[in-house]
Every structure is written in structure tokens, then in C-alpha cells.
Design an enzyme around this catalytic site. Structure first.
Site, PDB file in Angstrom:
ATOM      1  N   ASP A 288       0.833  -1.209   0.000  1.00 44.82           N
ATOM      2  CA  ASP A 288       0.000   0.000   0.000  1.00 44.82           C
ATOM      3  C   ASP A 288       0.868   1.260   0.000  1.00 44.82           C
ATOM      4  OD1 ASP A 288      -2.388   1.378   0.004  1.00 44.82           O
ATOM      5  OD2 ASP A 288      -2.545   1.407   2.177  1.00 44.82           O
TER       6      ASP A 288
ATOM      7  N   HIS B 229       2.054   3.274  -9.142  1.00 49.10           N
ATOM      8  CA  HIS B 229       1.829   1.838  -9.359  1.00 49.10           C
ATOM      9  C   HIS B 229       2.962   1.239 -10.190  1.00 49.10           C
ATOM     10  CE1 HIS B 229      -1.939   2.251  -7.424  1.00 49.10           C
ATOM     11  NE2 HIS B 229      -2.566   2.884  -8.397  1.00 49.10           N
TER      12      HIS B 229
ATOM     13  N   LEU C 109      11.071 -20.147  -5.164  1.00 45.19           N
ATOM     14  CA  LEU C 109      10.150 -19.274  -4.430  1.00 45.19           C
ATOM     15  C   LEU C 109       8.777 -19.319  -5.104  1.00 45.19           C
ATOM     16  CD1 LEU C 109       9.848 -16.788  -2.306  1.00 45.19           C
ATOM     17  CD2 LEU C 109      10.099 -15.363  -4.314  1.00 45.19           C
TER      18      LEU C 109
END
Ligand code: IPE
Ligand code: IPE
Ligand code: MG
Length: 243
Positions: A16, A33, A127
Site C-alpha cells: 500500500d 503503481h 520461491l
């Protein structure tokens, strides 16, 4: 000091603060973004280097559809572009990509990109990266219950867990939220039952390796009791396992 400690196996992040990061620079929100995608790429590598097994990130919530149309379409475009651009790097880093969320409502282009990204990286084992997009914890619980009901299966904690969108990974050990807000915003409502919560004032585009290490250090300083007493944990450290 932290070198000998086992890193959290599963880290989840509410990424955020992109909008505020952009606003402080007098840039459009979408610039924040975009910067956020670069920081995510770096964070994925940092997690892999530190031996983290699973990274789950919140990229677009069920509620983010309520943002201005221009921002929503910008985010969709950004995801589609990132998918096609990032897959070679994910392959180099040994990352297995999973999309977590409701595919209905996404464009064909985005859905295809997601499916291709998942298929191309399916054999990777270093991962697991779960990208939660068009995701909400309430949606996940409802869809899991609906799946069981359709199959006529009883609803238990185990069956519900197995029907949820994150059934392929164990629950997060550490849940980080950047951007200073102290709320879950409909993220991992079921899976975060025993996650250690860590809130950072850093905006997501400023969340660097040092900030990640701070979060991991804070995690290591916690005592996870899973309902037991501190004395039980200290006398049998292996009792850290929930079962
Ligand atoms: C998080 O950053 C990214 C998404 C929700 C898509 P925000 O866009 O919420 O950034 P702030 O909270 O407005 O700064
Ligand atoms: C949560 O951030 C969702 C993502 C980071 C994708 P929001 O910015 O949407 O959360 P609220 O609206 O402040 O609760
Ligand atoms: Mg926000």
C-alpha cells in the site's frame, strides 16, 4: 545476529502507498503503481536470496474496482504488461507464479497472460509468488464454501482450507502492510489467523531490502505461542509447530 535465524517461510504483503508516493512527487497515481512493480521485482529477488519459500502480495482488491475508471484500467494494463515482461526474470530467479483471485471480471488478455505466466513458471521451486489480484478474503471464503456445497461435502476447517485459493501453501508466518494503515482491507482473512502482523510507515515504492530486513528482524523478535503459554514454548521450542 540474524544470519543464523530461519527466515519466515511465508511472507504476505499488502503493498500500500503507491498513490501517496506519486502524489508527493506531483505525479499521476499510475506512476506510483509503475514504481510499485519495480519494487515488487526487487522484493521477490530479496525474498529468494533470504531463503523465503512463499511470497504472497496484494495487488488489487475486490474493492479496488470502486476507484476511478482511469486508475482501474491503468492497473489492468499494468498487470498485462508486467506479466509479459517479467516472466523471463521470474524464470531466471526460479520463481513459480500463482494468480490468486476471481478470474471472472478480468479481460481475456489479462486472463491469458496469467495462465501463460503460471504455465511457464510451474516447474520452478525456489520461491512461490502468489499475486492476489481481484482478490478478497471474503470472496475466498464464500467461493470455498460454495465449492464444497456444490460437491455435497461437509464444511469443516480442513475441507474449507483445502477449497480456498491459497490451499497450495501454508499460512503466512509474517504479514507486512506498508503505507502506515493498520488494517487488513479484506486480505487473507482466513489464512492470517496466526500470522505475525507488521506495519511499516514506508510507502510501498520506498520499501527496500533494508525495510524487508527490518520486518524480518521484528518477526524474529516475536514469540509465537499459538494459544500455548510462554513457559511451554520455552521448555520445548519444537512445540512452535501448531499441530
Ligand atoms: C496500493 O497503493 C495499490 C493498490 C491498491 C492497487 P494505493 O493506490 O492504495 O496507494 P495509496 O494508499 O492511495 O497511497
Ligand atoms: C489494499 O489497499 C489493497 C491493495 C494493496 C491491493 P487499499 O488502499 O485498497 O486499502 P484501503 O482502501 O486503504 O483500506
Ligand atoms: Mg491504499
Amino acid at each position: 545476529m540474524a544470519q543464523n535465524l530461519v527466515p519466515p517461510h511465508h511472507i504476505a504483503i499488502v503493498m500500500d502507498g503507491n498513490g501517496r508516493w506519486a502524489k508527493r512527487r506531483f505525479l499521476p497515481r499510475l506512476a506510483g503503481h509503475k514504481q510499485g512493480v519495480d519494487v515488487l521485482r526487487r522484493c521477490v529477488q530479496a525474498c529468494a536470496q533470504r531463503g523465503v519459500g512463499v511470497l504472497t502480495v496484494f495487488a488489487f482488491s475486490s474493492e479496488n474496482w470502486n476507484r476511478p475508471q482511469e486508475e482501474v484500467s491503468g492497473l489492468m494494463e499494468l498487470l498485462a504488461k508486467a506479466l509479459s515482461r517479467e516472466v523471463p526474470q521470474l524464470l531466471r530467479d526460479g520463481v513459480q507464479l500463482h494468480f490468486v483471485g476471481e478470474r471472472a471480471g478480468l479481460s481475456d488478455k489479462v486472463r491469458e497472460g496469467l495462465a501463460q505466466g503460471e504455465a511457464a513458471t510451474a516447474h520452478n521451486t525456489r520461491l512461490v509468488l502468489n499475486v492476489c489480484f481481484n482478490y478478497g478474503g471474503r470472496w475466498d471464503m464464500a467461493q470455498a464454501a460454495a465449492k464444497l456445497a456444490a460437491r455435497g461435502e461437509p464444511i469443516t476447517e480442513t475441507s474449507l482450507n483445502a477449497a480456498m485459493a491459497l490451499a497450495h501453501v501454508p499460512d503466512p508466518d509474517l504479514l507486512i502492510r506498508t503505507g502506515g494503515e493498520m488494517r487488513l482491507s479484506n486480505f487473507l482473512l482466513w489464512q492470517a489467523a496466526y500470522s505475525e502482523l507488521y506495519f511499516s510507515d514506508k510507502l510501498w515504492p520506498d520499501f527496500d531490502d533494508a525495510a524487508l530486513d527490518e520486518a524480518i528482524a521484528a518477526f524474529h523478535a516475536r514469540e509465537r505461542r499459538f494459544g500455548k503459554t510462554s513457559e511451554q514454548i520455552l521448555s520445548a521450542p519444537s512445540a512452535l509447530a501448531r499441530a
